[in-house]
Motif scaffolding. Sequence first.
Motif, PDB file in Angstrom:
ATOM      1  N   GLU A 182      15.916 -40.068 -16.304  1.00 30.97           N
ATOM      2  CA  GLU A 182      14.509 -39.698 -16.219  1.00 30.97           C
ATOM      3  C   GLU A 182      13.971 -40.170 -14.876  1.00 30.97           C
ATOM      4  N   MET A 183      12.919 -39.540 -14.412  1.00 30.62           N
ATOM      5  CA  MET A 183      12.354 -39.898 -13.116  1.00 30.62           C
ATOM      6  C   MET A 183      10.878 -40.218 -13.272  1.00 30.62           C
ATOM      7  N   ARG A 184      10.404 -41.102 -12.416  1.00 33.11           N
ATOM      8  CA  ARG A 184       8.986 -41.457 -12.419  1.00 33.11           C
ATOM      9  C   ARG A 184       8.625 -41.978 -11.040  1.00 33.11           C
ATOM     10  N   TYR A 185       7.340 -41.974 -10.775  1.00 31.80           N
ATOM     11  CA  TYR A 185       6.865 -42.521  -9.499  1.00 31.80           C
ATOM     12  C   TYR A 185       6.643 -44.017  -9.668  1.00 31.80           C
ATOM     13  N   ASP A 186       7.253 -44.811  -8.799  1.00 37.36           N
ATOM     14  CA  ASP A 186       7.097 -46.258  -8.811  1.00 37.36           C
ATOM     15  C   ASP A 186       6.073 -46.639  -7.744  1.00 37.36           C
ATOM     16  N   VAL A 200       9.662 -41.899  -5.767  1.00 34.32           N
ATOM     17  CA  VAL A 200      10.184 -41.486  -7.074  1.00 34.32           C
ATOM     18  C   VAL A 200      11.515 -42.191  -7.311  1.00 34.32           C
ATOM     19  N   TYR A 240      14.867 -42.865 -10.204  1.00 34.65           N
ATOM     20  CA  TYR A 240      15.622 -42.322 -11.327  1.00 34.65           C
ATOM     21  C   TYR A 240      16.176 -43.472 -12.147  1.00 34.65           C
TER      22      TYR A 240
END
Length: 202
Positions: free
Chosen positions: A166-170, A176, A178
């Motif tokens: 899954e990916m998200r903005y840190d 981004v 993973y």
Amino acid sequence: MAEHAIAPEALKDNVAAALGALAQSVAVSRGEVTAIVAAGDYLRAMQTLRDAPACRFELLIDLCGVDYSTYGDGAWQGPRFAVVTHLLSVALNQRVRVRVFCPDDEFPVIPSVEGLWAAANWFEREAFDLYGIVFEGHTDLRRILTDYGFIGHPFRKDFPLSGHVEMRYDAERQRVIYEPVTIEPREVVPRVIREDNYGGLH
């Protein structure tokens, strides 16, 4: 000017005559003609369908992969992966479907038809991306729909519904990232409506 479309049975006979031994079968189902060819004869068969006077399929309008691993509730005994192509003759106002099975389930490879129809380029990239089918001779075979570094082929029947990453903005790293999937796998259960008078008149 395009001609009136001929009857499916007549088209089947024309396609079978043009392909000869290159076709494993040519059949009509639901008013549509489907030719099945072996992987080793695929390129010659496709060129014949493009060039033969009674065929003249000058346009490739669709090409996709198919994973037969769960077909017929797992009763399927043939090769796992196939490529299905739809061809159109504008001049003769007729269509045909061509199915070819990849000989090796572990490493599905089929010749590219990009040299015959330029439109095959992105279709073959899509089948490569989603099914892992390799098109030998393709000029630029790389993923087209999934992200860089994507793992696996999401239209394969054994690909998990939740994926692998899954990916998200840190915000701290300001990029981004993973990570392994953190959601729990779940059963997809249809909603049951238990109201006695649901949908009835009150």
